[in-house]
Scaffold this motif. Structure first.
Motif, PDB file in Angstrom:
ATOM      1  N   LEU A   1      -4.092  42.635  23.884  1.00  0.00           N
ATOM      2  CA  LEU A   1      -5.036  41.659  23.142  1.00  0.00           C
ATOM      3  C   LEU A   1      -4.378  41.715  21.885  1.00  0.00           C
ATOM      4  CD1 LEU A   1      -8.208  42.884  24.465  1.00  0.00           C
ATOM      5  CD2 LEU A   1      -6.634  41.180  25.523  1.00  0.00           C
ATOM      6  N   MET A   2      -4.441  40.380  21.501  1.00  0.00           N
ATOM      7  CA  MET A   2      -4.173  40.033  20.026  1.00  0.00           C
ATOM      8  C   MET A   2      -5.097  40.346  19.176  1.00  0.00           C
ATOM      9  SD  MET A   2      -3.608  36.234  18.557  1.00  0.00           S
ATOM     10  CE  MET A   2      -1.849  36.207  19.376  1.00  0.00           C
ATOM     11  N   ASN A   3      -4.780  40.934  17.756  1.00  0.00           N
ATOM     12  CA  ASN A   3      -5.665  40.967  16.709  1.00  0.00           C
ATOM     13  C   ASN A   3      -6.395  39.695  16.498  1.00  0.00           C
ATOM     14  OD1 ASN A   3      -6.793  41.434  14.056  1.00  0.00           O
ATOM     15  ND2 ASN A   3      -5.230  42.855  13.450  1.00  0.00           N
ATOM     16  N   ILE A   4      -7.775  39.861  16.829  1.00  0.00           N
ATOM     17  CA  ILE A   4      -8.671  38.701  16.763  1.00  0.00           C
ATOM     18  C   ILE A   4      -8.632  38.089  15.406  1.00  0.00           C
ATOM     19  CG2 ILE A   4     -10.796  39.900  15.935  1.00  0.00           C
ATOM     20  CD1 ILE A   4     -10.082  37.273  18.884  1.00  0.00           C
ATOM     21  N   ASP A   5      -8.212  39.019  14.242  1.00  0.00           N
ATOM     22  CA  ASP A   5      -8.217  38.336  12.878  1.00  0.00           C
ATOM     23  C   ASP A   5      -7.326  37.153  12.738  1.00  0.00           C
ATOM     24  OD1 ASP A   5     -10.243  40.004  12.158  1.00  0.00           O
ATOM     25  OD2 ASP A   5      -8.637  41.628  11.509  1.00  0.00           O
TER      26      ASP A   5
ATOM     27  N   TYR B   1     -19.736  39.747  15.799  1.00  0.00           N
ATOM     28  CA  TYR B   1     -19.576  40.111  17.095  1.00  0.00           C
ATOM     29  C   TYR B   1     -17.961  40.631  17.061  1.00  0.00           C
ATOM     30  CZ  TYR B   1     -23.304  36.866  17.505  1.00  0.00           C
ATOM     31  OH  TYR B   1     -24.669  36.040  17.130  1.00  0.00           O
ATOM     32  N   ILE B   2     -17.309  40.663  16.166  1.00  0.00           N
ATOM     33  CA  ILE B   2     -15.927  41.207  16.113  1.00  0.00           C
ATOM     34  C   ILE B   2     -15.961  42.584  16.704  1.00  0.00           C
ATOM     35  CG2 ILE B   2     -13.806  41.649  14.824  1.00  0.00           C
ATOM     36  CD1 ILE B   2     -14.447  39.275  13.298  1.00  0.00           C
ATOM     37  N   THR B   3     -15.013  42.905  17.550  1.00  0.00           N
ATOM     38  CA  THR B   3     -15.168  44.294  18.183  1.00  0.00           C
ATOM     39  C   THR B   3     -13.685  45.027  18.138  1.00  0.00           C
ATOM     40  OG1 THR B   3     -16.754  43.786  19.838  1.00  0.00           O
ATOM     41  CG2 THR B   3     -15.627  45.705  20.292  1.00  0.00           C
ATOM     42  N   LYS B   4     -13.908  46.279  17.630  1.00  0.00           N
ATOM     43  CA  LYS B   4     -12.684  47.244  17.258  1.00  0.00           C
ATOM     44  C   LYS B   4     -12.345  48.041  18.569  1.00  0.00           C
ATOM     45  CE  LYS B   4     -12.505  48.805  13.213  1.00  0.00           C
ATOM     46  NZ  LYS B   4     -11.311  47.938  12.662  1.00  0.00           N
ATOM     47  N   GLY B   5     -10.943  47.870  19.142  1.00  0.00           N
ATOM     48  CA  GLY B   5     -10.555  48.565  20.402  1.00  0.00           C
ATOM     49  C   GLY B   5      -9.600  49.592  20.078  1.00  0.00           C
ATOM     50  N   THR B   6      -9.473  50.708  21.089  1.00  0.00           N
ATOM     51  CA  THR B   6      -8.167  51.456  20.937  1.00  0.00           C
ATOM     52  C   THR B   6      -7.012  50.939  21.640  1.00  0.00           C
ATOM     53  OG1 THR B   6      -9.880  53.311  20.819  1.00  0.00           O
ATOM     54  CG2 THR B   6      -7.646  53.637  21.578  1.00  0.00           C
ATOM     55  N   VAL B   7      -5.873  50.961  20.580  1.00  0.00           N
ATOM     56  CA  VAL B   7      -4.796  50.586  21.337  1.00  0.00           C
ATOM     57  C   VAL B   7      -3.860  51.806  21.250  1.00  0.00           C
ATOM     58  CG1 VAL B   7      -2.625  49.032  20.801  1.00  0.00           C
ATOM     59  CG2 VAL B   7      -4.703  48.177  20.422  1.00  0.00           C
TER      60      VAL B   7
ATOM     61  N   THR C   1      -2.755  56.539  18.879  1.00  0.00           N
ATOM     62  CA  THR C   1      -3.623  55.340  18.720  1.00  0.00           C
ATOM     63  C   THR C   1      -3.823  54.696  17.661  1.00  0.00           C
ATOM     64  OG1 THR C   1      -5.785  56.465  18.872  1.00  0.00           O
ATOM     65  CG2 THR C   1      -4.611  56.361  21.060  1.00  0.00           C
ATOM     66  N   GLU C   2      -4.422  53.580  17.777  1.00  0.00           N
ATOM     67  CA  GLU C   2      -4.946  52.932  16.356  1.00  0.00           C
ATOM     68  C   GLU C   2      -6.039  52.062  16.745  1.00  0.00           C
ATOM     69  OE1 GLU C   2      -2.515  50.257  14.361  1.00  0.00           O
ATOM     70  OE2 GLU C   2      -1.803  49.141  16.125  1.00  0.00           O
ATOM     71  N   GLU C   3      -6.885  51.946  15.823  1.00  0.00           N
ATOM     72  CA  GLU C   3      -8.033  50.880  16.025  1.00  0.00           C
ATOM     73  C   GLU C   3      -7.781  49.575  15.792  1.00  0.00           C
ATOM     74  OE1 GLU C   3     -10.820  52.155  18.023  1.00  0.00           O
ATOM     75  OE2 GLU C   3      -9.459  53.496  18.218  1.00  0.00           O
ATOM     76  N   VAL C   4      -8.044  48.453  16.425  1.00  0.00           N
ATOM     77  CA  VAL C   4      -7.490  47.185  16.058  1.00  0.00           C
ATOM     78  C   VAL C   4      -8.961  46.192  16.410  1.00  0.00           C
ATOM     79  CG1 VAL C   4      -6.117  45.096  16.496  1.00  0.00           C
ATOM     80  CG2 VAL C   4      -5.345  47.602  16.388  1.00  0.00           C
ATOM     81  N   ASN C   5      -9.161  45.250  15.577  1.00  0.00           N
ATOM     82  CA  ASN C   5     -10.046  44.156  16.026  1.00  0.00           C
ATOM     83  C   ASN C   5      -9.585  43.304  16.958  1.00  0.00           C
ATOM     84  OD1 ASN C   5     -12.033  45.058  14.031  1.00  0.00           O
ATOM     85  ND2 ASN C   5     -10.995  43.843  12.519  1.00  0.00           N
TER      86      ASN C   5
ATOM     87  N   TYR D   1     -16.783  40.869  26.912  1.00  0.00           N
ATOM     88  CA  TYR D   1     -15.992  40.644  25.669  1.00  0.00           C
ATOM     89  C   TYR D   1     -14.883  39.438  26.030  1.00  0.00           C
ATOM     90  CZ  TYR D   1     -17.730  45.471  24.485  1.00  0.00           C
ATOM     91  OH  TYR D   1     -18.404  46.480  24.313  1.00  0.00           O
ATOM     92  N   ILE D   2     -14.462  38.969  25.114  1.00  0.00           N
ATOM     93  CA  ILE D   2     -13.627  38.001  25.401  1.00  0.00           C
ATOM     94  C   ILE D   2     -12.281  38.412  24.217  1.00  0.00           C
ATOM     95  CG2 ILE D   2     -14.380  36.122  23.499  1.00  0.00           C
ATOM     96  CD1 ILE D   2     -13.498  34.051  25.406  1.00  0.00           C
ATOM     97  N   GLY D   3     -10.965  38.478  24.712  1.00  0.00           N
ATOM     98  CA  GLY D   3      -9.853  38.718  24.227  1.00  0.00           C
ATOM     99  C   GLY D   3      -8.903  37.705  24.191  1.00  0.00           C
TER     100      GLY D   3
END
Length: 245
Positions: free
Chosen positions: A149-153, A169-175, A196-200, A221-223
């Motif tokens: 999933l791309m960084n939504i920013d 609604y922006i959600t941070k996920g673990t990569v 890991t890192e946390e990414v929007n 969710y939509i990514g």
């Protein structure tokens, strides 16, 4: 036709004396293979031309992962979007990968189906034919961890006004950047370790009217897929979903 000039002339003269029925029988007997070959080539040519003329332009590829949309909702997410963007449904399409189910637990009854779905997802991403994914929480966690999933920013920066609307609604996920899963699964490591890192990288659309009105109660969710080929289309689609009833 083979033979000497005299033989060919004799055959030609004989053919000219035949009536229509005799000529048809002669051609069918001696030219059956060439005629059949020509017919096949013509059929293939016509079929190819027809496919090219009627082929639709896919403006967006979307996947439903661990999420089932009924007929009405699917229509809203696809055909109605074409109408919203004033596109001709005879010439354009929103292509859906439906009924995809992924789960890392090897003990689940549908593990083989989950494995097949994951291969389909990998194939679509590899061929750059997946742009967005609608996922339940489990599906989102796995797509995020895999780095799909791309960084939504990067998406929302294309439309600052839309970003302001979607900010809550922006959600941070673990990569997962790296791990020892291979060694751990081979019993070559005592414990699983990962960097890991946390990414929007997603929008939580659970409260969007289009989904609540469809009776969807779980988190959704939509990514955006990292190598999407329709990045400019995504903000338009997100705003469409936000305003859809």
């Amino acid at each position: 036709m083979r033979g000497s000039p005299e033989e060919r002339a004799a055959v030609k003269k004989s053919f000219q004396r035949m009536n229509f029925k005799e000529k048809a029988a002669y051609i069918a007997t001696y030219y059956r293979l060439p005629l059949f070959t020509a017919f096949v080539v013509l059929a293939v040519l016509i079929s190819s031309i027809y496919r090219q003329v009627t082929k639709k332009e896919v403006i967006l590829y979307e996947a439903y992962i661990n999420f089932v949309a009924g007929e009405t909702l699917t229509g809203q997410l696809t055909d109605d979007y074409l109408t919203y963007t004033e596109r001709d449904p005879k010439k354009t399409d929103v292509l859906v990968y439906a009924d995809l189910y992924i789960d890392e637990d090897p003990s689940i009854p549908d593990h083989q189906y989950a494995y097949a779905s994951k291969m389909k997802i990998l194939g679509a991403i590899s061929s750059k034919k997946m742009d967005i994914a609608l996922m339940n929480e489990n599906g989102y966690e796995q797509m995020s961890a895999s780095g799909f999933l791309m960084n939504i920013d990067a998406v929302l920066n294309l439309n600052p006004e839309l970003r302001e609307k979607l900010e809550p609604y922006i959600t941070k996920g673990t990569v997962i950047l790296e791990d020892n899963s291979v060694e751990y699964n081979l019993n070559e490591a005592d414990s699983y370790e990962a960097v890991t890192e946390e990414v929007n990288n997603a929008i939580n659309v659970s409260s969007f009217p289009v989904f609540t009105n469809a009776g969807i109660e779980d988190n959704l969710y939509i990514g955006v897929i990292v190598n999407t080929q329709h990045l400019d289309e995504v903000p338009v689609y997100l705003e469409y979903l936000l305003n859809l009833k």
